[in-house]
Scaffold this motif. Structure first.
Motif, PDB file in Angstrom:
ATOM      1  N   ALA A 196       0.782  -1.169   0.084  1.00  0.00           N
ATOM      2  CA  ALA A 196      -0.073  -0.142  -0.047  1.00  0.00           C
ATOM      3  C   ALA A 196       0.906   1.279   0.021  1.00  0.00           C
ATOM      4  O   ALA A 196       1.861   1.563   1.278  1.00  0.00           O
ATOM      5  CB  ALA A 196      -0.720   0.075   1.229  1.00  0.00           C
ATOM      6  N   CYS A 223      -7.631  -2.718  -3.696  1.00  0.00           N
ATOM      7  CA  CYS A 223      -7.499  -1.794  -2.398  1.00  0.00           C
ATOM      8  C   CYS A 223      -8.340  -2.239  -1.218  1.00  0.00           C
ATOM      9  O   CYS A 223      -8.142  -1.575  -0.092  1.00  0.00           O
ATOM     10  CB  CYS A 223      -7.998  -0.442  -2.810  1.00  0.00           C
ATOM     11  N   ARG A 226      -7.901  -4.988   3.392  1.00  0.00           N
ATOM     12  CA  ARG A 226      -6.965  -4.206   4.251  1.00  0.00           C
ATOM     13  C   ARG A 226      -6.155  -5.246   5.383  1.00  0.00           C
ATOM     14  O   ARG A 226      -6.991  -5.651   6.108  1.00  0.00           O
ATOM     15  CB  ARG A 226      -7.503  -3.004   4.841  1.00  0.00           C
ATOM     16  N   HIS A 232      -5.591   2.998   2.428  1.00  0.00           N
ATOM     17  CA  HIS A 232      -5.497   2.831   0.825  1.00  0.00           C
ATOM     18  C   HIS A 232      -5.590   4.400   0.586  1.00  0.00           C
ATOM     19  O   HIS A 232      -6.570   4.964   0.957  1.00  0.00           O
ATOM     20  CB  HIS A 232      -6.525   1.981   0.118  1.00  0.00           C
ATOM     21  N   THR A 312     -11.376 -10.669   5.144  1.00  0.00           N
ATOM     22  CA  THR A 312     -10.100 -10.154   5.562  1.00  0.00           C
ATOM     23  C   THR A 312      -9.594 -10.624   6.609  1.00  0.00           C
ATOM     24  O   THR A 312      -8.398 -11.076   6.937  1.00  0.00           O
ATOM     25  CB  THR A 312     -10.441  -8.348   6.125  1.00  0.00           C
ATOM     26  N   ALA A 340      -2.340  -5.493   1.464  1.00  0.00           N
ATOM     27  CA  ALA A 340      -3.643  -5.834   0.963  1.00  0.00           C
ATOM     28  C   ALA A 340      -3.557  -6.910   0.051  1.00  0.00           C
ATOM     29  O   ALA A 340      -2.586  -7.421  -0.272  1.00  0.00           O
ATOM     30  CB  ALA A 340      -4.024  -4.395   0.344  1.00  0.00           C
TER      31      ALA A 340
END
Length: 409
Positions: A196, A223, A226, A232, A312, A340
């Motif tokens: 990132a 993006c 995370r 981002h 995530t 990411a």
């Protein structure tokens, strides 16, 4: 804002249940590129029984149930005629980026697109001519090389510097290349490393581009997942002049595993360039909405946050597994922890030289298909890219096979 006629509350309710990311699904029956094990970039066809595919960048997880339900409704409707993106479509895109990334592009800047790489090609054909230079930062997503050279533009490679298992910008080299460039093709976050870029790094690149009159195409497709405390930063958000020169290309396809039902958006702040690009895309018949892709984007961006938050966490745990396992059982391999995405860049340069090609070694000796770093251009030699967007026990089986292959050397 919810899409179609389904209330936002109903969409949200469908997404609250715990998602089972451990379930394995048979993907070969629907022509999965990943699981057909077709390899056509600088390597022969790869095939074999019980070959684990951990290479190309899609995930082995079902899309959010909200998306599946809406697409099922649309499929059952049975009429797949022309469809359109109404103003609400762009409001959904704007809202997603405002809430997830603190970037709220003006609605009038948003253009429809079929997918990101066709968009990049359209921008290059519209604002450059054959023989113009385009900067890319290697090692990088291999279609960048194809879209530049395949459209008759000159590839200018700004190689990233590897320091302490992280990539850094080589601004001195970038400045040298800038004198012969018309466009900079930025990968943000970076693929394959998952970097990132910081506001300061983007600002430094912007300063050089401003001095040399270089347009910036930013591919932001990775993006949303995370994995670190680095947020981002959208290139156009760093300054007015950055916004004026940039084309920000976005899509939900990596985030929600929708590569087979693509839909994308381009943000172009400069009005004249926006109108020129739209006219060029209309002339190429690139703006008609895909019946299912439009719906998938709208539902995913409207109600997909709970699913993405669970994903995530699962991906982060998979990356932890890779890092811990490699430290103990994969001598000669060093993972680069991404900020990411669901991809892990593995440094295996010493092993690569010993075995005459680490990607082929793991196919032949471990039955694991990974992406060969050579595909990503200068600096990718001796690296392999591992896709951890899969059930954890499948990932562990792949890692154990790799460990056994190394132990038998």
């Amino acid at each position: 804002m919810a899409c179609a006629d389904t209330p936002a509350s109903a969409l949200g309710q469908r997404n609250i249940a715990e998602v089972d990311f451990d379930q394995i699904h048979d993907r070969q029956q629907f022509g999965s590129v990943k699981w057909a094990n077709q390899w056509d970039e600088f390597s022969p066809r790869v095939e074999g029984e019980d070959l684990l595919s951990l290479w190309t960048a899609d995930m082995d997880f079902r899309a959010p149930e909200t998306v599946i339900a809406r697409l099922r409704e649309a499929a059952d409707h049975g009429i797949y005629g022309y469809t359109r993106r109404d103003p609400r479509h762009y409001e959904i895109v704007q809202s997603w980026f405002a809430h997830r990334h603190n970037w709220s592009p003006k609605l009038e800047t948003l253009l429809p697109a079929p997918a990101i790489m066709p968009s990049v090609a359209a921008i290059l054909r519209t604002f450059t001519k054959p023989g113009d230079g385009v900067i890319v930062q290697s090692p990088v997503y291999s279609p960048y090389f194809e879209v530049v050279q395949g459209n008759g533009r000159v590839l200018l490679t700004n190689r990233l510097r590897l320091q302490n298992n992280r990539y850094e910008l080589d601004l001195e080299d970038f400045e040298k290349l800038a004198g012969g460039a018309k466009v900079f093709l930025l990968c943000n976050p970076h693929n394959p490393a998952g970097m990132a870029w910081t506001r300061e790094e983007l600002a430094a690149l912007n300063d050089i581009c401003e001095r040399h009159g270089i347009l910036v195409i930013s591919d932001d497709i990775h993006c949303d997942i995370r994995l670190s405390d680095r947020s981002h930063i959208v290139f156009s958000s760093i300054s007015d002049d950055a916004a004026d020169k940039s084309f920000i290309c976005t899509a939900p396809t990596k985030t929600f595993n929708l590569a087979g039902v693509p839909s994308a958006t381009i943000s172009v702040a400069n009005r004249k360039r926006r109108e020129t690009l739209l006219a060029a895309m209309q002339a190429s018949f690139m703006v008609n909405a895909n019946f299912f892709g439009r719906l998938a984007l709208e539902v995913a961006y409207s109600a997909g946050s709970p699913w993405l938050d669970q994903l995530t966490g699962y991906v982060a745990s998979n990356i932890d597994l890779v890092c811990e396992f490699a430290g103990e059982y994969l001598p000669g391999i060093t993972p680069m922890r991404p900020d990411a995405s669901f991809l892990v860049w593995l440094d295996a340069r010493a092993l690569d030289r010993r075995v005459g090609g680490i990607q082929k070694f793991f196919v032949d000796r471990a039955g694991v298909n990974l992406y060969d770093g050579r595909v990503y251009g200068p600096g990718g030699e001796g690296f392999i890219r591992l896709n951890v967007g899969c059930p954890r026990h499948l990932l562990r089986r792949g890692l154990e096979r790799m460990s056994s292959a190394l132990a038998s050397m």
